[in-house]
Design a protein around this motif. Structure first.
Motif, mmCIF file in Angstrom:
data_model
loop_
_atom_site.group_PDB
_atom_site.id
_atom_site.type_symbol
_atom_site.label_atom_id
_atom_site.label_comp_id
_atom_site.label_asym_id
_atom_site.label_seq_id
_atom_site.Cartn_x
_atom_site.Cartn_y
_atom_site.Cartn_z
ATOM 1 N N PRO A 177 -5.994 5.947 2.998
ATOM 2 C CA PRO A 177 -6.299 5.519 4.372
ATOM 3 C C PRO A 177 -5.112 4.794 4.985
ATOM 4 C CG PRO A 177 -8.116 5.000 2.881
ATOM 5 C CD PRO A 177 -6.977 5.432 2.028
ATOM 6 N N ALA A 178 -5.086 4.804 6.332
ATOM 7 C CA ALA A 178 -3.966 4.165 7.032
ATOM 8 C C ALA A 178 -3.891 2.685 6.753
ATOM 9 C CB ALA A 178 -4.087 4.428 8.545
ATOM 10 N N GLY A 179 -5.063 2.035 6.539
ATOM 11 C CA GLY A 179 -5.035 0.602 6.280
ATOM 12 C C GLY A 179 -4.539 0.242 4.901
ATOM 13 N N ASP A 180 -4.444 1.258 3.970
ATOM 14 C CA ASP A 180 -3.979 0.973 2.600
ATOM 15 C C ASP A 180 -2.515 1.313 2.389
ATOM 16 O OD1 ASP A 180 -6.530 0.152 2.039
ATOM 17 O OD2 ASP A 180 -7.162 2.093 1.183
ATOM 18 N N VAL A 181 -1.808 1.691 3.435
ATOM 19 C CA VAL A 181 -0.380 2.005 3.290
ATOM 20 C C VAL A 181 0.386 0.704 3.033
ATOM 21 C CG1 VAL A 181 1.665 2.958 4.402
ATOM 22 C CG2 VAL A 181 -0.573 4.039 4.734
ATOM 23 N N PRO A 182 1.183 0.637 1.963
ATOM 24 C CA PRO A 182 1.927 -0.613 1.681
ATOM 25 C C PRO A 182 2.931 -0.931 2.790
ATOM 26 C CG PRO A 182 1.903 0.825 -0.245
ATOM 27 C CD PRO A 182 1.386 1.632 0.906
ATOM 28 N N ASP A 183 3.177 -2.239 2.953
ATOM 29 C CA ASP A 183 4.142 -2.668 3.966
ATOM 30 C C ASP A 183 5.548 -2.146 3.649
ATOM 31 O OD1 ASP A 183 2.058 -3.983 5.144
ATOM 32 O OD2 ASP A 183 2.554 -5.949 4.272
ATOM 33 N N LEU A 184 5.859 -1.995 2.351
ATOM 34 C CA LEU A 184 7.193 -1.513 1.976
ATOM 35 C C LEU A 184 7.408 -0.095 2.478
ATOM 36 C CD1 LEU A 184 9.840 -1.991 0.467
ATOM 37 C CD2 LEU A 184 8.739 -1.122 -1.620
ATOM 38 N N THR A 185 6.298 0.710 2.530
ATOM 39 C CA THR A 185 6.415 2.078 3.039
ATOM 40 C C THR A 185 6.782 2.064 4.516
ATOM 41 O OG1 THR A 185 4.787 2.826 1.418
ATOM 42 C CG2 THR A 185 5.213 4.265 3.314
ATOM 43 N N THR A 186 6.155 1.191 5.258
ATOM 44 C CA THR A 186 6.471 1.078 6.691
ATOM 45 C C THR A 186 7.922 0.644 6.883
ATOM 46 O OG1 THR A 186 4.167 0.462 7.090
ATOM 47 C CG2 THR A 186 5.744 0.012 8.852
ATOM 48 N N LEU A 187 8.351 -0.287 6.032
ATOM 49 C CA LEU A 187 9.725 -0.792 6.151
ATOM 50 C C LEU A 187 10.740 0.297 5.880
ATOM 51 C CD1 LEU A 187 11.606 -3.252 6.524
ATOM 52 C CD2 LEU A 187 11.377 -3.683 4.070
ATOM 53 N N MET A 188 10.419 1.221 4.965
ATOM 54 C CA MET A 188 11.370 2.268 4.613
ATOM 55 C C MET A 188 11.303 3.454 5.559
ATOM 56 S SD MET A 188 10.996 2.268 0.438
ATOM 57 C CE MET A 188 12.237 3.523 0.307
ATOM 58 N N ILE A 189 10.066 3.816 6.030
ATOM 59 C CA ILE A 189 9.932 4.996 6.889
ATOM 60 C C ILE A 189 10.251 4.676 8.336
ATOM 61 C CG2 ILE A 189 8.291 6.751 7.694
ATOM 62 C CD1 ILE A 189 6.937 6.638 5.027
ATOM 63 N N GLY A 190 9.971 3.446 8.758
ATOM 64 C CA GLY A 190 10.182 3.078 10.160
ATOM 65 C C GLY A 190 11.560 3.419 10.677
ATOM 66 N N PRO A 191 12.638 3.028 9.999
ATOM 67 C CA PRO A 191 13.983 3.357 10.500
ATOM 68 C C PRO A 191 14.245 4.849 10.539
ATOM 69 C CG PRO A 191 14.107 1.556 8.935
ATOM 70 C CD PRO A 191 12.703 2.075 8.865
ATOM 71 N N LEU A 192 13.541 5.639 9.706
ATOM 72 C CA LEU A 192 13.780 7.076 9.655
ATOM 73 C C LEU A 192 13.218 7.798 10.889
ATOM 74 C CD1 LEU A 192 13.010 7.856 5.890
ATOM 75 C CD2 LEU A 192 15.239 7.619 6.955
ATOM 76 N N VAL A 193 12.053 7.332 11.329
ATOM 77 C CA VAL A 193 11.354 8.067 12.398
ATOM 78 C C VAL A 193 11.459 7.367 13.740
ATOM 79 C CG1 VAL A 193 9.753 9.044 10.744
ATOM 80 C CG2 VAL A 193 9.170 6.900 11.874
ATOM 81 N N ARG A 194 12.052 6.171 13.742
ATOM 82 C CA ARG A 194 12.127 5.445 14.990
ATOM 83 C C ARG A 194 12.966 6.241 15.992
ATOM 84 N NH1 ARG A 194 14.250 0.904 13.371
ATOM 85 N NH2 ARG A 194 12.210 0.153 12.628
ATOM 86 N N GLY A 195 12.386 6.537 17.175
ATOM 87 C CA GLY A 195 13.073 7.273 18.210
ATOM 88 C C GLY A 195 13.032 8.767 18.026
#
Length: 439
Positions: A415-433
């Motif tokens: 589920p979206a609420g169980d995604v670790p914060d580290l995953t967001t930290l790593m994927i965010g820069p990849l897909v930003r923009g």
């Protein structure tokens, strides 16, 4: 005045009579034939007026002896009436009259009967150079210091005692000499071997002489060691007791596990052979680990994790059906460090602009599938929301995290609420923009 003249005349007559006596003794008024004798230093032992004999008959006397440092010159006065009996080729020996008596000159006639004429005034007599003459001369030279050191009375007493001891024992002495002769005959063939053994004994003695200081030093050290052992006797006994106990324990362990130990050796041998083959790689591996320590320290500096992302594209080419895992790497020990240099490859240090060469063994993969291709500017990701441009207004904001979790969760199967914060930290820069298309 008259008395003085008579006194002087009396003294003169007395001196004349003394000189006349000496002249008669020195045979000043006797006609003689003067010859010289050349001999070795043995001639210096002759006294003035010593006899000169031929076949035991006195034929002259010694007048004087001199030397030039190399040999002695003896001046002889021969009787004129005896000169006709002395050959011109005569030689001479110097012999003693008795063991302690004075020496005289013995003239030796030539062995042949050839007529060489008689000796004349001014002739030079050579010394007898036959073996007998040389031996006699050598004996006299060697015996002189001994005879000078020995008291004649003591020597006479010793000889008398020896004669008394030998008296009446001629038969026993003869038997003894006969046995000794037999022993010498048996020993004579072995004399060369005996000489060789003595020569080797001399060499061994010299060797022992050379090593004697070291041997003495070793013995001295052994003395110190022995004293130490005596002083530490109790500790040594306790040590031997402990060693005995340990030996018993080790013996029981090995007896119970001998099959396992043998099996362990058999199993370990291939592993050890493999480690031996790849042992040249270990220093390089440790060097790379050492070079990596500063990078790790920088990543975890300040008690926080610092991530440096290097973007590469998704693998553009999939593995083919014929690319099956294989274990055919025959390169042996290989290590790629930051300064690795391989024939045909570019050397380090490696950076973004100078990437390290792609080196792999025969693992069944054909090519590198563009694994080292860097992140392009026109990246299009495979999973994204259709037509949705990810722009949440700030990096790392809760809004961005919510958007990333919405498509990262289904991709991860959570589920979206169980995604670790580290995953967001790593994927965010990849897909930003970027534009995301969901399929």
């Amino acid at each position: 005045m008259t008395r003085r003249v008579l006194g002087v005349a009396f003294i003169g007559v007395l001196c004349f009579l003394l000189w006349l006596t000496y002249a008669f003794y020195a045979k000043v008024f006797t006609d003689t034939v003067e010859v010289r004798l050349k001999t070795s230093h043995i001639g210096l032992q002759l006294n003035t007026h010593a006899d000169v004999k031929l076949r035991g008959i006195i034929v002259g006397e010694v007048r004087s002896v001199s030397t030039d440092g190399d040999e002695a010159t003896v001046n002889l006065s021969l009787k004129p009436e005896q000169v006709q009996e002395i050959s011109a080729a005569v030689s001479a020996r110097i012999l003693p009259k008795t063991l302690f008596g004075e020496k005289y000159v013995a003239l030796v006639p030539p062995p042949d009967s050839e007529d060489t004429g008689h000796i004349k005034a001014g002739d030079v007599i050579a010394r007898d150079k036959t073996a007998v003459g040389i031996e006699i001369e050598k004996v006299l030279n060697d015996a002189l210091p001994l005879l000078q050191a020995v008291d004649p009375a003591d020597l006479n007493a010793t000889l008398n005692t020896l004669a008394t001891a030998l008296e009446g024992r001629g038969t026993e002495i003869a038997e003894t000499l006969t046995q000794l002769d037999g022993y010498l005959k048996k020993l004579n063939p072995s004399v060369p071997k005996l000489m060789e053994a003595l020569t080797k004994l001399t060499q061994v003695s010299q060797l022992y002489g050379d090593v004697t200081p070291d041997l003495v030093r070793v013995l001295r050290n052994l003395t110190i060691t022995g004293n130490t052992v005596v002083e530490k006797e109790q500790q040594l006994q306790k040590f031997f007791t402990d060693v005995q106990t340990l030996s018993g324990t080790a013996n029981g362990f090995l007896r119970e596990n001998e099959d396992r130990v043998i099996r362990l050796g058999e199993v370990s041998k291939p592993v050890l052979d493999l480690l031996e083959r790849y042992s040249p790689e270990f220093p390089c591996f440790l060097k790379v680990m050492t070079d990596t320590v500063p990078i790790l320290s920088d990543t975890f500096r300040g008690g926080a994790l610092h991530i440096n992302l290097e973007l590469i594209t998704n693998q553009p080419t999939p593995y083919q059906p014929n690319e099956l895992p294989a274990y055919k790497d025959k390169r042996g020990p290989t290590c790629v460090g930051k300064n690795y240099s391989h024939p045909g490859e570019k050397p380090g240090p490696y950076t973004q602009d100078n990437p390290a060469p792609y080196i792999t063994g025969e693992d069944g993969v054909i090519g590198d599938h563009n694994k080292l291709e860097r992140f392009p500017l026109n990246l299009q990701l495979n999973r994204a929301a259709p037509g949705y441009l990810l722009d949440t207004g700030g990096a790392g904001t809760p809004a961005e995290q919510k958007v990333v979790n919405s498509f990262a969760g289904p991709a991860m199967g959570v589920p979206a609420g169980d995604v670790p914060d580290l995953t967001t930290l790593m994927i965010g820069p990849l897909v930003r923009g970027g534009q995301v298309n969901l399929k």
